[in-house]
Design a protein around this motif. Structure first.
Motif, PDB file in Angstrom:
ATOM      1  N   GLY A 193      -2.631  13.755   4.704  1.00 39.62           N
ATOM      2  CA  GLY A 193      -3.509  13.923   6.001  1.00 39.62           C
ATOM      3  C   GLY A 193      -4.842  13.177   5.918  1.00 39.62           C
ATOM      4  N   GLY A 194      -5.518  13.165   4.652  1.00 38.98           N
ATOM      5  CA  GLY A 194      -6.733  12.349   4.641  1.00 38.98           C
ATOM      6  C   GLY A 194      -6.587  11.010   5.312  1.00 38.98           C
ATOM      7  N   ALA A 195      -5.418  10.394   4.801  1.00 41.81           N
ATOM      8  CA  ALA A 195      -5.101   9.007   5.104  1.00 41.81           C
ATOM      9  C   ALA A 195      -4.937   8.651   6.735  1.00 41.81           C
ATOM     10  CB  ALA A 195      -3.848   8.326   4.566  1.00 41.81           C
ATOM     11  N   LEU A 196      -4.998   9.838   7.347  1.00 40.88           N
ATOM     12  CA  LEU A 196      -4.913   9.730   9.098  1.00 40.88           C
ATOM     13  C   LEU A 196      -6.307   9.328   9.269  1.00 40.88           C
ATOM     14  CD1 LEU A 196      -3.014  12.853  10.013  1.00 40.88           C
ATOM     15  CD2 LEU A 196      -2.216  10.585  10.069  1.00 40.88           C
ATOM     16  N   GLY A 197      -7.217   9.919   8.497  1.00 44.24           N
ATOM     17  CA  GLY A 197      -8.576   9.374   8.931  1.00 44.24           C
ATOM     18  C   GLY A 197      -8.845   8.076   8.645  1.00 44.24           C
ATOM     19  N   THR A 198      -8.370   7.299   7.694  1.00 40.07           N
ATOM     20  CA  THR A 198      -8.471   5.914   7.726  1.00 40.07           C
ATOM     21  C   THR A 198      -7.844   5.254   8.875  1.00 40.07           C
ATOM     22  OG1 THR A 198      -8.291   6.244   5.112  1.00 40.07           O
ATOM     23  CG2 THR A 198      -7.818   3.827   6.213  1.00 40.07           C
ATOM     24  N   VAL A 238       0.637  -1.083  -0.024  1.00 42.13           N
ATOM     25  CA  VAL A 238       0.204   0.077  -0.013  1.00 42.13           C
ATOM     26  C   VAL A 238       0.859   1.265  -0.097  1.00 42.13           C
ATOM     27  CG1 VAL A 238      -1.759   1.459   1.367  1.00 42.13           C
ATOM     28  CG2 VAL A 238      -2.053  -1.229   1.094  1.00 42.13           C
ATOM     29  N   LEU A 239       2.058   1.304   0.524  1.00 40.70           N
ATOM     30  CA  LEU A 239       2.892   2.595   0.706  1.00 40.70           C
ATOM     31  C   LEU A 239       3.285   2.763  -0.655  1.00 40.70           C
ATOM     32  CD1 LEU A 239       4.733   4.201   2.210  1.00 40.70           C
ATOM     33  CD2 LEU A 239       6.560   2.587   2.002  1.00 40.70           C
ATOM     34  N   GLY A 240       3.778   1.675  -1.671  1.00 43.25           N
ATOM     35  CA  GLY A 240       3.846   2.319  -2.976  1.00 43.25           C
ATOM     36  C   GLY A 240       2.761   2.391  -3.842  1.00 43.25           C
ATOM     37  N   ASP A 241       1.656   1.676  -3.485  1.00 41.72           N
ATOM     38  CA  ASP A 241       0.392   1.778  -4.396  1.00 41.72           C
ATOM     39  C   ASP A 241      -0.257   3.210  -4.157  1.00 41.72           C
ATOM     40  OD1 ASP A 241      -1.081   0.780  -6.334  1.00 41.72           O
ATOM     41  OD2 ASP A 241      -2.433  -0.206  -5.012  1.00 41.72           O
ATOM     42  N   SER A 242       0.227   3.930  -3.108  1.00 40.24           N
ATOM     43  CA  SER A 242      -0.225   5.141  -2.859  1.00 40.24           C
ATOM     44  C   SER A 242       0.377   6.076  -3.595  1.00 40.24           C
ATOM     45  CB  SER A 242      -0.013   5.517  -1.455  1.00 40.24           C
ATOM     46  OG  SER A 242       1.062   5.356  -0.724  1.00 40.24           O
ATOM     47  N   PHE A 243       1.643   5.684  -4.051  1.00 37.66           N
ATOM     48  CA  PHE A 243       2.138   6.703  -5.060  1.00 37.66           C
ATOM     49  C   PHE A 243       1.514   6.779  -6.276  1.00 37.66           C
ATOM     50  CE2 PHE A 243       5.579   6.631  -2.253  1.00 37.66           C
ATOM     51  CZ  PHE A 243       6.900   7.628  -2.503  1.00 37.66           C
ATOM     52  N   ALA A 244       1.078   5.588  -6.756  1.00 32.90           N
ATOM     53  CA  ALA A 244       0.288   5.501  -8.101  1.00 32.90           C
ATOM     54  C   ALA A 244      -0.716   6.368  -7.645  1.00 32.90           C
ATOM     55  CB  ALA A 244       0.143   4.186  -8.473  1.00 32.90           C
ATOM     56  N   LEU A 245      -1.610   6.142  -6.787  1.00 32.53           N
ATOM     57  CA  LEU A 245      -2.737   6.843  -6.464  1.00 32.53           C
ATOM     58  C   LEU A 245      -2.843   8.536  -6.747  1.00 32.53           C
ATOM     59  CD1 LEU A 245      -5.609   6.777  -5.160  1.00 32.53           C
ATOM     60  CD2 LEU A 245      -4.653   7.402  -3.068  1.00 32.53           C
ATOM     61  N   ILE A 246      -1.565   8.913  -6.378  1.00 32.09           N
ATOM     62  CA  ILE A 246      -1.485  10.314  -6.725  1.00 32.09           C
ATOM     63  C   ILE A 246      -0.682  10.652  -8.072  1.00 32.09           C
ATOM     64  CG2 ILE A 246      -0.205  12.507  -5.734  1.00 32.09           C
ATOM     65  CD1 ILE A 246      -2.250  11.506  -3.914  1.00 32.09           C
ATOM     66  N   GLY A 263      -0.056  16.189  -2.229  1.00 36.96           N
ATOM     67  CA  GLY A 263       0.466  14.833  -1.475  1.00 36.96           C
ATOM     68  C   GLY A 263       0.115  14.919   0.226  1.00 36.96           C
ATOM     69  N   THR A 264       0.274  16.419   0.717  1.00 31.86           N
ATOM     70  CA  THR A 264       0.273  16.594   2.002  1.00 31.86           C
ATOM     71  C   THR A 264      -1.473  16.456   2.371  1.00 31.86           C
ATOM     72  OG1 THR A 264       1.934  18.378   1.806  1.00 31.86           O
ATOM     73  CG2 THR A 264       0.290  18.259   3.680  1.00 31.86           C
ATOM     74  N   VAL A 299      -0.346   7.516   4.698  1.00 27.33           N
ATOM     75  CA  VAL A 299       0.115   8.948   5.044  1.00 27.33           C
ATOM     76  C   VAL A 299       1.253   9.402   4.442  1.00 27.33           C
ATOM     77  CG1 VAL A 299       0.435  10.351   7.116  1.00 27.33           C
ATOM     78  CG2 VAL A 299      -1.339   8.688   7.410  1.00 27.33           C
ATOM     79  N   LEU A 300       2.293   8.336   4.602  1.00 29.77           N
ATOM     80  CA  LEU A 300       3.636   8.563   4.018  1.00 29.77           C
ATOM     81  C   LEU A 300       3.667   8.696   2.704  1.00 29.77           C
ATOM     82  CD1 LEU A 300       6.818   9.084   4.907  1.00 29.77           C
ATOM     83  CD2 LEU A 300       7.147   6.836   5.084  1.00 29.77           C
ATOM     84  N   GLY A 301       2.848   7.703   2.037  1.00 31.43           N
ATOM     85  CA  GLY A 301       3.013   7.619   0.616  1.00 31.43           C
ATOM     86  C   GLY A 301       2.515   8.742  -0.285  1.00 31.43           C
ATOM     87  N   PRO A 302       1.369   9.205  -0.024  1.00 30.38           N
ATOM     88  CA  PRO A 302       1.247  10.432  -0.937  1.00 30.38           C
ATOM     89  C   PRO A 302       1.821  11.715  -0.573  1.00 30.38           C
ATOM     90  CG  PRO A 302      -0.829   9.465   0.100  1.00 30.38           C
ATOM     91  CD  PRO A 302       0.270   8.778   0.939  1.00 30.38           C
ATOM     92  N   LEU A 303       2.422  11.834   0.906  1.00 30.37           N
ATOM     93  CA  LEU A 303       3.372  12.935   0.890  1.00 30.37           C
ATOM     94  C   LEU A 303       4.483  12.827   0.199  1.00 30.37           C
ATOM     95  CD1 LEU A 303       3.971  15.517   2.748  1.00 30.37           C
ATOM     96  CD2 LEU A 303       4.701  13.865   4.689  1.00 30.37           C
ATOM     97  N   CYS A 304       5.238  11.659   0.243  1.00 31.65           N
ATOM     98  CA  CYS A 304       6.444  11.394  -0.493  1.00 31.65           C
ATOM     99  C   CYS A 304       6.116  11.540  -1.965  1.00 31.65           C
ATOM    100  CB  CYS A 304       6.909  10.163  -0.080  1.00 31.65           C
ATOM    101  SG  CYS A 304       7.467   9.996   1.487  1.00 31.65           S
TER     102      CYS A 304
END
Length: 424
Positions: A285-290, A43-51, A280-281, A172-177
């Motif tokens: 931040g939204g992922a903190l809700g998850t 998921v950490l990497g997949d969140s990169f593709a999401l953005i 990304g930020t 959280v880390l993925g989209p930010l990065c």
């Protein structure tokens, strides 16, 4: 002997094995721990593709409708794959299937940054994303079925919550990065990170042992038509009052919400004028809700029961979505996104855990496949319509209408068996 009686006999004959699976705390289970790490890395990497993928489209075309079309094409591929995913999962070695899906996605996503070295090729995204979404659907159905092979039935909601929470922490880390990488090196590089993450996930899954469950011997060995496999799953969903209602309502919910990420990204960049780093930020931040929703869901469900928990979560999702388009400050957008994702996590974890609890093992893959096929059948069209309307009418009125419809879905649930369900 009837099917139910045979199931009871199997339950007795496998009792020692089940106690071995579910009798220990989750943090002491080696196989669950490794599986947990694998999914978090993935998921950490997949969140990169999401953005990164929407940013690649927006960078090249400047069109929200083009972003929505990519989301719709990917969603349609997932729906088609869902038709046969359950039949595949119920017939093959699920561990090998998960590993294979990770490796295929590693290769497919890895092609994008290589090709982008020679210049943008938008057509490639419309090829790679549908293929990855189709493989991802196979993985997702398999993922749902193997959790029950790692933990006891009484631990399912807790296990699903923990998996979702740590996946969200990675989110959280993925989209930010991803936003930072997109600023420094371009969105294509962020997709390359995604590709690498699938390779690491596959390596972790190699060492995980999935224990047998009662009913494994009843999994279909002979080949039947895809229609018959899908019909078997649909028949079970239709025969269970709560699952039947959930399937219909979630189909409507997915129609209105699949395009939300595209809407948020467009609102931040086009309406508010912020850069990729801000996107990304906000998504981080939204992922903190998850995370919050995933950690709290087991406790909330034990206290309130399934029906009130699911219905309340969907209602709050709608209220948060309705406010997103009118939010003018980045912190407010992030807070509303966090509230939406928190409640999606609560509702999603509840519905997935309920399916795992009530579905016989031989049918679990096909029921999951049928559920997702029906749930997402209209979602790709919804994403295309939502983003097209937002580009022409503005994000504020479209978000308000979509959010209001989500609230109406929660109200409709009060008139179904969902309201009376207190399955803990």
């Amino acid at each position: 002997m009837t099917y139910d009686a045979r199931r009871e006999g199997e339950r007795d004959s496998h009792k020692p094995e089940l106690e071995d699976v579910g009798g220990r705390p989750l943090w002491r289970s080696r196989d669950f721990g490794v599986f947990w790490v694998a999914q978090t890395l993935s998921v950490l990497g997949d969140s990169f593709a999401l953005i990164a993928l929407p940013l690649l489209i927006l960078q090249a075309t400047g069109s929200l409708a083009a972003m929505g079309l990519l989301t719709a094409v990917g969603g349609a591929a997932a729906v088609v794959a869902a038709v046969f995913a359950g039949a595949v999962v119920d017939r093959v070695d699920r561990r090998k299937l998960l590993i294979g899906c990770d490796l295929v996605r590693m290769v497919l996503y890895g092609v994008i940054p290589v090709v982008w070295l020679f210049g943008p090729q938008i057509w490639l995204l419309y090829v790679v994303l549908p293929l990855c979404e189709a493989v991802g659907m196979l993985f997702a159905v398999g993922y749902v079925t193997v959790v029950r092979s790692l933990v006891g039935t009484e631990q399912l909601t807790e296990a699903n919550g923990r998996l979702n929470a740590t996946a969200a922490a990675a989110g959280v880390l993925g989209p930010l990065c991803a936003g930072l990488v997109a600023v420094w090196s371009g969105p294509a590089t962020a997709v390359g990170v995604d590709a690498a993450s699938f390779g690491v996930s596959a390596a972790c899954l190699v060492v995980v042992r999935f224990r047998g469950r009662p009913g494994d011997d009843d999994r279909p060995k002979q080949r039947t038509s895809l229609w018959n496999d899908l019909r078997a799953g649909i028949a079970f969903l239709y025969g269970h009052p709560v699952l039947r209602s959930l399937t219909v309502l979630l189909c409507l919910f997915s129609f209105f919400t699949l395009g939300l990420n595209d809407l948020v990204i467009y609102h931040l960049k086009h309406d508010l004028g912020h850069d990729d780093g801000t996107v990304g930020t906000v998504m981080a931040g939204g992922a903190l809700g998850t995370i919050a929703g995933s950690l709290l869901v087991a406790r909330i469900r034990r206290r309130l029961g399934f029906g009130p928990t699911w219905t309340g979560a969907v209602a709050v999702c709608g209220l948060a979505f309705a406010g997103l388009g009118r939010a003018q400050d980045v912190p407010v957008v992030a807070a509303l996104a966090a509230a939406f994702l928190a409640c999606v996590a609560v509702a999603g974890t509840c519905s997935m855990s309920l399916r795992q609890e009530v579905t016989p093992e031989p049918l679990l893959g096909r029921v999951t496949s049928a559920f997702w096929t029906l749930q997402y059948s209209a979602a790709p069209l919804g994403a295309a319509v939502l983003t097209w309307a937002a580009e022409h009418q503005g994000t504020a009125p479209v978000a308000l209408v979509a959010g209001g419809c989500c609230v109406l879905i929660a109200v409709a649930a009060l008139f179904t068996p969902i309201r009376r369900s207190r399955a803990g």
